[in-house]
Each structure stands twice: as C-alpha cells, then as structure tokens.
Design a protein around this motif. Structure first.
Motif, PDB file in Angstrom:
ATOM      1  N   ARG A   1       0.883  -1.098   0.006  1.00 45.52           N
ATOM      2  CA  ARG A   1      -0.047   0.040   0.110  1.00 45.52           C
ATOM      3  C   ARG A   1       0.875   1.486  -0.098  1.00 45.52           C
ATOM      4  NH1 ARG A   1      -2.851  -0.601   5.928  1.00 45.52           N
ATOM      5  NH2 ARG A   1      -0.778   0.076   7.181  1.00 45.52           N
ATOM      6  N   GLN A   2       0.269   2.327  -0.421  1.00 46.79           N
ATOM      7  CA  GLN A   2       1.129   3.655  -0.513  1.00 46.79           C
ATOM      8  C   GLN A   2       0.114   4.929  -0.361  1.00 46.79           C
ATOM      9  OE1 GLN A   2       3.007   4.244  -4.304  1.00 46.79           O
ATOM     10  NE2 GLN A   2       4.186   5.771  -3.662  1.00 46.79           N
ATOM     11  N   ALA A   3       0.347   5.243   0.820  1.00 49.01           N
ATOM     12  CA  ALA A   3      -0.355   6.525   1.115  1.00 49.01           C
ATOM     13  C   ALA A   3       0.140   7.643   0.656  1.00 49.01           C
ATOM     14  CB  ALA A   3      -0.315   6.710   2.684  1.00 49.01           C
ATOM     15  N   PRO A   4      -0.613   8.868   0.385  1.00 51.22           N
ATOM     16  CA  PRO A   4      -0.254  10.078  -0.337  1.00 51.22           C
ATOM     17  C   PRO A   4       1.101  10.578   0.460  1.00 51.22           C
ATOM     18  CG  PRO A   4      -2.423  10.331   0.189  1.00 51.22           C
ATOM     19  CD  PRO A   4      -2.133   8.887   0.769  1.00 51.22           C
ATOM     20  N   GLY A   5       2.125  10.745  -0.647  1.00 50.51           N
ATOM     21  CA  GLY A   5       3.199  11.261  -0.088  1.00 50.51           C
ATOM     22  C   GLY A   5       4.221  10.539   0.659  1.00 50.51           C
ATOM     23  N   LYS A   6       4.053   9.139   0.629  1.00 54.87           N
ATOM     24  CA  LYS A   6       4.730   8.174   1.281  1.00 54.87           C
ATOM     25  C   LYS A   6       5.095   6.995   0.558  1.00 54.87           C
ATOM     26  CE  LYS A   6       2.842   8.827   5.885  1.00 54.87           C
ATOM     27  NZ  LYS A   6       2.134   8.208   7.205  1.00 54.87           N
ATOM     28  N   GLN A   7       6.012   6.281   0.922  1.00 56.99           N
ATOM     29  CA  GLN A   7       6.761   5.181  -0.128  1.00 56.99           C
ATOM     30  C   GLN A   7       5.547   3.826   0.037  1.00 56.99           C
ATOM     31  OE1 GLN A   7      10.339   4.113   1.738  1.00 56.99           O
ATOM     32  NE2 GLN A   7       9.111   2.763   3.463  1.00 56.99           N
ATOM     33  N   ARG A   8       5.759   3.149  -1.049  1.00 57.71           N
ATOM     34  CA  ARG A   8       4.970   2.077  -0.905  1.00 57.71           C
ATOM     35  C   ARG A   8       5.536   1.019   0.178  1.00 57.71           C
ATOM     36  NH1 ARG A   8       3.421  -0.466  -6.739  1.00 57.71           N
ATOM     37  NH2 ARG A   8       2.979   1.927  -6.831  1.00 57.71           N
ATOM     38  N   ASP A   9       4.512   0.310   0.968  1.00 56.68           N
ATOM     39  CA  ASP A   9       4.921  -0.416   2.142  1.00 56.68           C
ATOM     40  C   ASP A   9       4.308  -1.884   1.793  1.00 56.68           C
ATOM     41  OD1 ASP A   9       4.616   2.220   4.512  1.00 56.68           O
ATOM     42  OD2 ASP A   9       6.338   1.535   3.380  1.00 56.68           O
ATOM     43  N   PHE A  10       5.043  -2.932   2.138  1.00 55.27           N
ATOM     44  CA  PHE A  10       4.496  -4.216   2.426  1.00 55.27           C
ATOM     45  C   PHE A  10       3.249  -4.322   3.324  1.00 55.27           C
ATOM     46  CE2 PHE A  10       4.506  -8.795   2.723  1.00 55.27           C
ATOM     47  CZ  PHE A  10       4.475  -9.052   3.935  1.00 55.27           C
ATOM     48  N   VAL A  11       2.177  -5.090   2.977  1.00 52.20           N
ATOM     49  CA  VAL A  11       1.303  -5.428   3.955  1.00 52.20           C
ATOM     50  C   VAL A  11       1.157  -6.661   4.490  1.00 52.20           C
ATOM     51  CG1 VAL A  11      -1.393  -5.182   4.138  1.00 52.20           C
ATOM     52  CG2 VAL A  11      -0.029  -3.445   2.956  1.00 52.20           C
ATOM     53  N   ALA A  12       1.152  -7.672   3.417  1.00 55.27           N
ATOM     54  CA  ALA A  12       0.953  -9.010   3.562  1.00 55.27           C
ATOM     55  C   ALA A  12       1.296 -10.057   2.286  1.00 55.27           C
ATOM     56  CB  ALA A  12      -0.412  -9.310   3.876  1.00 55.27           C
ATOM     57  N   HIS A  13       1.991 -11.246   2.639  1.00 55.30           N
ATOM     58  CA  HIS A  13       2.578 -11.863   1.681  1.00 55.30           C
ATOM     59  C   HIS A  13       1.697 -13.221   1.759  1.00 55.30           C
ATOM     60  CE1 HIS A  13       5.622 -14.700   0.027  1.00 55.30           C
ATOM     61  NE2 HIS A  13       5.675 -13.797  -1.029  1.00 55.30           N
ATOM     62  N   ILE A  14       1.728 -14.155   0.707  1.00 53.48           N
ATOM     63  CA  ILE A  14       1.368 -15.447   0.774  1.00 53.48           C
ATOM     64  C   ILE A  14       1.960 -16.138  -0.422  1.00 53.48           C
ATOM     65  CG2 ILE A  14      -0.894 -15.116  -0.692  1.00 53.48           C
ATOM     66  CD1 ILE A  14      -2.399 -17.145   1.169  1.00 53.48           C
ATOM     67  N   THR A  15       2.410 -17.555   0.062  1.00 56.59           N
ATOM     68  CA  THR A  15       3.143 -18.418  -0.741  1.00 56.59           C
ATOM     69  C   THR A  15       2.166 -19.577  -1.487  1.00 56.59           C
ATOM     70  OG1 THR A  15       3.588 -20.181   0.778  1.00 56.59           O
ATOM     71  CG2 THR A  15       5.335 -18.375   0.419  1.00 56.59           C
ATOM     72  N   ARG A  16       2.576 -20.157  -2.354  1.00 55.25           N
ATOM     73  CA  ARG A  16       1.590 -21.112  -3.250  1.00 55.25           C
ATOM     74  C   ARG A  16       1.112 -22.109  -1.980  1.00 55.25           C
ATOM     75  NH1 ARG A  16      -0.512 -22.690  -8.016  1.00 55.25           N
ATOM     76  NH2 ARG A  16      -1.025 -24.838  -7.923  1.00 55.25           N
ATOM     77  N   ASP A  17       1.807 -22.462  -1.204  1.00 58.71           N
ATOM     78  CA  ASP A  17       1.356 -23.392   0.121  1.00 58.71           C
ATOM     79  C   ASP A  17       0.578 -22.701   1.364  1.00 58.71           C
ATOM     80  OD1 ASP A  17       4.660 -24.327   1.579  1.00 58.71           O
ATOM     81  OD2 ASP A  17       3.369 -22.285   1.166  1.00 58.71           O
ATOM     82  N   ARG A  18       0.156 -21.482   0.767  1.00 60.05           N
ATOM     83  CA  ARG A  18      -0.362 -20.600   1.870  1.00 60.05           C
ATOM     84  C   ARG A  18       0.341 -20.248   3.025  1.00 60.05           C
ATOM     85  NH1 ARG A  18      -4.211 -23.913  -0.988  1.00 60.05           N
ATOM     86  NH2 ARG A  18      -5.893 -22.661  -2.086  1.00 60.05           N
ATOM     87  N   THR A  19       1.553 -20.209   3.087  1.00 65.86           N
ATOM     88  CA  THR A  19       2.268 -19.610   4.338  1.00 65.86           C
ATOM     89  C   THR A  19       2.335 -18.037   4.021  1.00 65.86           C
ATOM     90  OG1 THR A  19       3.899 -21.421   4.324  1.00 65.86           O
ATOM     91  CG2 THR A  19       4.514 -19.207   5.295  1.00 65.86           C
TER      92      THR A  19
END
Length: 114
Positions: free
Chosen positions: A38-56
């Motif tokens: 996600r990226q808020a106005p005037g800010k850098q793009r930040d990681f929120v969540a990640h999921i692998t193929r095996d759902r980790t």
C-alpha cells in the motif's frame, strides 16, 4: 505476461471492513507468490501481506490481527480481508505477483474516514 485485476476498494468508516481481490491471468507459473502493498499520499509503498503457493503467510506489524491474506489457486486470485480498519489504513493498495517475473496491479483506493 501476467495481467492483474484488482477490485474491492472503497470508502469505509473506522472500524469497518473491506475485502480486496486480485485476479491474475495470462502466463502464470505454477509456483508463484502473491502479496499486497500500500501507498499513502506522499509516502513510500509499504509491504502489507504475503502468501506463498502453499499458503504460508506473513504480515506487516501494523496489520497483524486485523488483515487476513488468502488465495484460491484454482482461480489464481488473492484476497485481502481487512477488518477493524483505521484512518491510517487509507492508501492505494497494490497487488504484487511474484513468479518467474514480477508484476504489479493497477492499485485500488481504500479510504477509511467518518
């Protein structure tokens, strides 16, 4: 080439919920991971969540316990269920596909405001 189509953004009051979707199509590897940033106005793009193929899964500390990432491999779709939303969650949310090559979605606006 992989195409990503996001949906589900919008305006919600604090404490509310939204569910984002990102559908992938095209030349899709078998072993791909997907994520939300996600990226808020005037800010850098930040990681929120990640999921692998095996759902980790993995989450940013700021969303742990409130957001849930999931995926449907048959539909090549990743979801982000967002609960207990706060004004600071307001941002453009981007889907990220990580396979042999990486791709970004076009982004979907999430606004949390009363």
């Amino acid at each position: 080439q992989v195409q990503l189509v996001e949906s589900g953004g919008g305006l919600v009051q604090p404490g509310g919920s939204l569910r984002l979707s990102c559908a992938a199509s095209g030349s899709i590897d078998r072993n791909y991971h997907m994520a939300w940033y996600r990226q808020a106005p005037g800010k850098q793009r930040d990681f929120v969540a990640h999921i692998t193929r095996d759902r980790t899964t993995a989450y940013a500390d700021s969303v742990k316990g409130r957001f849930t990432i999931s995926r449907d491999n048959a539909k090549n779709t990743v979801y982000l269920q967002m609960n207990s939303l706060k004004p600071e969650d307001t941002a453009v949310y981007y889907c990220f596909f990580q396979g042999g090559r990486s791709y970004w979605g076009q982004g979907t606006q999430v606004t949390v405001s009363s």
